[in-house]
Design an enzyme around this catalytic site. Structure first.
Site, PDB file in Angstrom:
ATOM      1  N   PRO A  19       0.844  -1.196   0.000  1.00  0.00           N
ATOM      2  CA  PRO A  19       0.000   0.000   0.000  1.00  0.00           C
ATOM      3  C   PRO A  19       0.878   1.245   0.000  1.00  0.00           C
ATOM      4  O   PRO A  19       2.004   1.226   0.520  1.00  0.00           O
ATOM      5  CB  PRO A  19      -0.775  -0.092   1.315  1.00  0.00           C
ATOM      6  CG  PRO A  19      -0.607  -1.491   1.797  1.00  0.00           C
ATOM      7  CD  PRO A  19       0.654  -2.007   1.199  1.00  0.00           C
ATOM      8  N   ASP A  20       0.346   2.326  -0.556  1.00  0.00           N
ATOM      9  CA  ASP A  20       1.116   3.576  -0.477  1.00  0.00           C
ATOM     10  C   ASP A  20       0.871   4.178   0.911  1.00  0.00           C
ATOM     11  O   ASP A  20       0.414   3.498   1.824  1.00  0.00           O
ATOM     12  CB  ASP A  20       0.719   4.505  -1.638  1.00  0.00           C
ATOM     13  CG  ASP A  20      -0.711   5.014  -1.506  1.00  0.00           C
ATOM     14  OD1 ASP A  20      -1.200   5.653  -2.447  1.00  0.00           O
ATOM     15  OD2 ASP A  20      -1.336   4.766  -0.455  1.00  0.00           O
ATOM     16  N   PHE A  21       1.192   5.445   1.082  1.00  0.00           N
ATOM     17  CA  PHE A  21       1.118   6.045   2.424  1.00  0.00           C
ATOM     18  C   PHE A  21      -0.152   6.871   2.617  1.00  0.00           C
ATOM     19  O   PHE A  21      -0.782   6.805   3.670  1.00  0.00           O
ATOM     20  CB  PHE A  21       2.352   6.939   2.650  1.00  0.00           C
ATOM     21  CG  PHE A  21       3.641   6.159   2.647  1.00  0.00           C
ATOM     22  CD1 PHE A  21       4.367   5.990   1.476  1.00  0.00           C
ATOM     23  CD2 PHE A  21       4.107   5.557   3.810  1.00  0.00           C
ATOM     24  CE1 PHE A  21       5.549   5.240   1.464  1.00  0.00           C
ATOM     25  CE2 PHE A  21       5.287   4.817   3.816  1.00  0.00           C
ATOM     26  CZ  PHE A  21       5.997   4.652   2.639  1.00  0.00           C
ATOM     27  N   ARG A  22      -0.489   7.679   1.566  1.00  0.00           N
ATOM     28  CA  ARG A  22      -1.510   8.718   1.825  1.00  0.00           C
ATOM     29  C   ARG A  22      -2.834   8.520   1.101  1.00  0.00           C
ATOM     30  O   ARG A  22      -3.690   9.387   1.191  1.00  0.00           O
ATOM     31  CB  ARG A  22      -0.897  10.084   1.469  1.00  0.00           C
ATOM     32  CG  ARG A  22       0.280  10.446   2.382  1.00  0.00           C
ATOM     33  CD  ARG A  22       0.974  11.754   2.020  1.00  0.00           C
ATOM     34  NE  ARG A  22       2.068  12.020   2.954  1.00  0.00           N
ATOM     35  CZ  ARG A  22       3.287  11.476   2.843  1.00  0.00           C
ATOM     36  NH1 ARG A  22       3.537  10.636   1.850  1.00  0.00           N
ATOM     37  NH2 ARG A  22       4.246  11.727   3.725  1.00  0.00           N
TER      38      ARG A  22
ATOM     39  N   HIS B 193      15.513   7.865  -0.311  1.00  0.00           N
ATOM     40  CA  HIS B 193      15.128   7.546   1.077  1.00  0.00           C
ATOM     41  C   HIS B 193      15.771   6.240   1.533  1.00  0.00           C
ATOM     42  O   HIS B 193      15.339   5.623   2.497  1.00  0.00           O
ATOM     43  CB  HIS B 193      13.604   7.453   1.186  1.00  0.00           C
ATOM     44  CG  HIS B 193      12.943   8.793   0.982  1.00  0.00           C
ATOM     45  ND1 HIS B 193      11.585   8.935   0.820  1.00  0.00           N
ATOM     46  CD2 HIS B 193      13.449  10.045   0.903  1.00  0.00           C
ATOM     47  CE1 HIS B 193      11.288  10.226   0.631  1.00  0.00           C
ATOM     48  NE2 HIS B 193      12.404  10.910   0.678  1.00  0.00           N
TER      49      HIS B 193
ATOM     50  N   ASP C 201      11.803  -0.149  -1.737  1.00  0.00           N
ATOM     51  CA  ASP C 201      11.543  -1.568  -2.018  1.00  0.00           C
ATOM     52  C   ASP C 201      12.520  -2.195  -3.002  1.00  0.00           C
ATOM     53  O   ASP C 201      12.516  -3.402  -3.199  1.00  0.00           O
ATOM     54  CB  ASP C 201      10.077  -1.752  -2.499  1.00  0.00           C
ATOM     55  CG  ASP C 201       9.730  -0.860  -3.708  1.00  0.00           C
ATOM     56  OD1 ASP C 201       8.593  -0.369  -3.785  1.00  0.00           O
ATOM     57  OD2 ASP C 201      10.619  -0.661  -4.566  1.00  0.00           O
TER      58      ASP C 201
ATOM     59  N   ASN D 249      11.008   5.334  -2.994  1.00  0.00           N
ATOM     60  CA  ASN D 249      10.679   4.000  -2.490  1.00  0.00           C
ATOM     61  C   ASN D 249      11.933   3.288  -1.991  1.00  0.00           C
ATOM     62  O   ASN D 249      13.033   3.549  -2.469  1.00  0.00           O
ATOM     63  CB  ASN D 249      10.009   3.159  -3.587  1.00  0.00           C
ATOM     64  CG  ASN D 249       8.724   3.815  -4.087  1.00  0.00           C
ATOM     65  OD1 ASN D 249       8.139   4.649  -3.399  1.00  0.00           O
ATOM     66  ND2 ASN D 249       8.315   3.486  -5.297  1.00  0.00           N
TER      67      ASN D 249
HETATM   68  N1  APR Z   1      -1.206   4.351 -10.012  1.00  0.00           N
HETATM   69  C1  APR Z   1      -1.065   5.706 -10.022  1.00  0.00           C
HETATM   70  N2  APR Z   1      -1.029   6.466  -8.896  1.00  0.00           N
HETATM   71  C2  APR Z   1      -1.153   5.819  -7.725  1.00  0.00           C
HETATM   72  C3  APR Z   1      -1.309   4.409  -7.615  1.00  0.00           C
HETATM   73  C4  APR Z   1      -1.322   3.681  -8.833  1.00  0.00           C
HETATM   74  N3  APR Z   1      -1.456   2.352  -8.832  1.00  0.00           N
HETATM   75  N4  APR Z   1      -1.396   4.085  -6.291  1.00  0.00           N
HETATM   76  C5  APR Z   1      -1.303   5.242  -5.598  1.00  0.00           C
HETATM   77  N5  APR Z   1      -1.159   6.272  -6.452  1.00  0.00           N
HETATM   78  C6  APR Z   1      -0.916   7.677  -6.144  1.00  0.00           C
HETATM   79  C7  APR Z   1      -1.725   8.205  -4.986  1.00  0.00           C
HETATM   80  O1  APR Z   1      -2.952   8.730  -5.452  1.00  0.00           O
HETATM   81  C8  APR Z   1      -0.804   9.298  -4.446  1.00  0.00           C
HETATM   82  O2  APR Z   1      -0.964  10.517  -5.177  1.00  0.00           O
HETATM   83  O3  APR Z   1       0.430   7.745  -5.725  1.00  0.00           O
HETATM   84  C9  APR Z   1       0.580   8.758  -4.735  1.00  0.00           C
HETATM   85  C10 APR Z   1       1.236   8.117  -3.508  1.00  0.00           C
HETATM   86  O4  APR Z   1       1.473   9.139  -2.573  1.00  0.00           O
HETATM   87  P1  APR Z   1       2.036   8.771  -1.113  1.00  0.00           P
HETATM   88  O5  APR Z   1       1.252   7.670  -0.539  1.00  0.00           O
HETATM   89  O6  APR Z   1       2.169  10.057  -0.358  1.00  0.00           O
HETATM   90  O7  APR Z   1       3.493   8.184  -1.402  1.00  0.00           O
HETATM   91  P2  APR Z   1       4.819   8.982  -1.708  1.00  0.00           P
HETATM   92  O8  APR Z   1       4.540  10.210  -2.500  1.00  0.00           O
HETATM   93  O9  APR Z   1       5.802   8.027  -2.261  1.00  0.00           O
HETATM   94  O10 APR Z   1       5.301   9.415  -0.222  1.00  0.00           O
HETATM   95  C11 APR Z   1       6.519  10.081  -0.122  1.00  0.00           C
HETATM   96  O11 APR Z   1       6.398   9.944   2.276  1.00  0.00           O
HETATM   97  O12 APR Z   1       6.011   8.842   4.250  1.00  0.00           O
HETATM   98  C12 APR Z   1       6.971   9.213   3.359  1.00  0.00           C
HETATM   99  O13 APR Z   1       9.011   8.081   3.178  1.00  0.00           O
HETATM  100  C13 APR Z   1       7.675   8.024   2.780  1.00  0.00           C
HETATM  101  O14 APR Z   1       8.782   7.927   0.640  1.00  0.00           O
HETATM  102  C14 APR Z   1       7.552   8.226   1.272  1.00  0.00           C
HETATM  103  C15 APR Z   1       7.199   9.696   1.139  1.00  0.00           C
END
Ligand code: APR
Length: 341
Positions: free
Chosen positions: A40-43, A134, A117, A115
């Site tokens: 899962p992503d973060f936000r 990171h 990963d 990322n």
């Molecule tokens: N395809 C396109 N966009 C996507 C998908 C997908 N399958 N899944 C998620 N997203 C989008 C979300 O809508 C969001 O805009 O990707 C973005 C992910 O954002 P975050 O969850 O904030 O992740 P990220 O930007 O990598 O966070 C940055 O925050 O907590 C810290 O260290 C952590 O490296 C991370 C940093």
């Protein structure tokens, strides 16, 4: 800016790559490029990691789990979810394979990823073409004496969810942390040279799967020189993408948008073959959708229990100290009372 209709966007980008001979392509990625791999992503509301951590009443705020200062005094909380965040046995996505294809065609200048990963390298991007700003899970060390810690012992600790301790000397016994950059820590060395300078040199910039919420990474797209096309591939608009006349926004899932772009480029078969070759060896993706979410929810429940327990210990500790101090004070000789005469 009125986005051109979708099909023309792919053709426009294909022409930039094919006809304008873009050869210094920089790709800026975030967690969204790995969500289809099972992390899962973060936000993202409701499914993002921070949404799941937000209900933990004793965690000061969700990001605390990745704060260096919080890690130093409560590393067990980080290790309670490390196993489900660790990229063990993850398959790179077709979006990662697209980055490898850009490299294979000598078009990739640099992938700058937030990322940890390691899926870019797993997909075949040469290590010198990836800057993980990171950090990553690849190595780990004691936060006190900086002594490296053995990989096999780290894998064991992560799988068991226990806090690994320094093996250098009995005297140290410091906490071991993966070489990832937690909030409050300095970025990995080389950010200026391997991220900022590369974006300035780019003749095409992709921004993929990131909310652009975390600096200094979030500022990178703005460093692209005027006139250089910037292509956003994300579920929603982020940062200042779309504000420049050369910007193109492909709003959707990374994998679907990458497939359409590969189609417009005539790379579809080559991309699928490359992706297949890089993932056939990865036995069952342990973190496939359902299974992964179940494991993450279980890890977060465990975390909630640990927080409740640590809080009740500290509450118990506090009331024991209060009782001890009250009893101690009661036993002290009373100071002579001032004679009111
Ligand atoms: N395809 C396109 N966009 C996507 C998908 C997908 N399958 N899944 C998620 N997203 C989008 C979300 O809508 C969001 O805009 O990707 C973005 C992910 O954002 P975050 O969850 O904030 O992740 P990220 O930007 O990598 O966070 C940055 O925050 O907590 C810290 O260290 C952590 O490296 C991370 C940093």
């Amino acid at each position: 800016m009125d986005a051109p209709n979708a099909s023309s966007s792919y053709d426009t980008i294909a022409n930039i790559i094919r006809d304008s001979h873009a050869t210094r392509v920089v790709v800026l990625t975030g967690a969204g490029i790995s969500t289809s791999a099972g992390i899962p992503d973060f936000r993202t509301p409701s499914t993002g990691l921070y949404a799941k951590l937000a209900h933990l009443k004793h965690l000061p705020y969700p990001e605390a789990i990745f704060s260096y200062h919080y890690f130093k005094h409560s590393p067990e909380l980080f290790y309670a979810i490390a196993d489900v965040r660790h990229p063990r046995n993850l398959k790179p996505t077709i979006s990662h394979a697209f980055l490898a294809l850009l490299a294979k065609k000598n078009l990739l200048h640099m992938v700058v990823t937030q990322n940890i990963d390691g899926l870019e390298s797993a997909a075949g991007v040469p290590p010198e073409k990836v800057f993980a700003c990171h950090g990553s899970w690849d190595t780990q060390r004691c936060i006190t004496c900086k002594e490296p810690f053995p990989d096999d012992r780290m894998k064991e600790a992560i799988t068991q969810g226990i806090v690994p301790r320094c093996l250098a000397t009995d005297a140290c016994d410091g906490i071991v942390k993966p070489d990832i950059v937690l909030f409050g820590e300095p970025l990995r060395e080389g950010f200026e040279e391997k991220a900022e300078h590369k974006v300035v040199e780019a003749d095409l910039v992709f921004v993929m799967g990131t909310s652009l919420k975390v600096h200094p990474f979030a500022n990178l797209p703005r460093l692209a020189c005027a006139g250089v096309p910037r292509v956003l591939i994300n579920r929603e608009k982020v940062g200042d993408l779309g504000n420049r006349k050369e910007d193109l926004c492909l709003l959707g899932n990374c994998d679907g948008e990458v497939r359409k772009l590969a189609d417009a480029l005539g790379w579809k078969k080559e991309l699928e073959t490359l992706w297949g070759a890089k993932t056939e060896h990865v036995e069952g993706n342990e973190t496939d959708g359902e299974d992964y979410t179940v494991r993450l929810d279980a890890a977060i429940d465990k975390l909630a229990g640990m927080l409740d327990e640590s809080l009740s210990i500290s509450k118990g500790h506090k009331s024991m100290l209060e009782r001890h101090l009250t009893e101690k004070l009661a036993r002290l000789p009373k100071p002579p009372e001032r004679d009111e005469k």
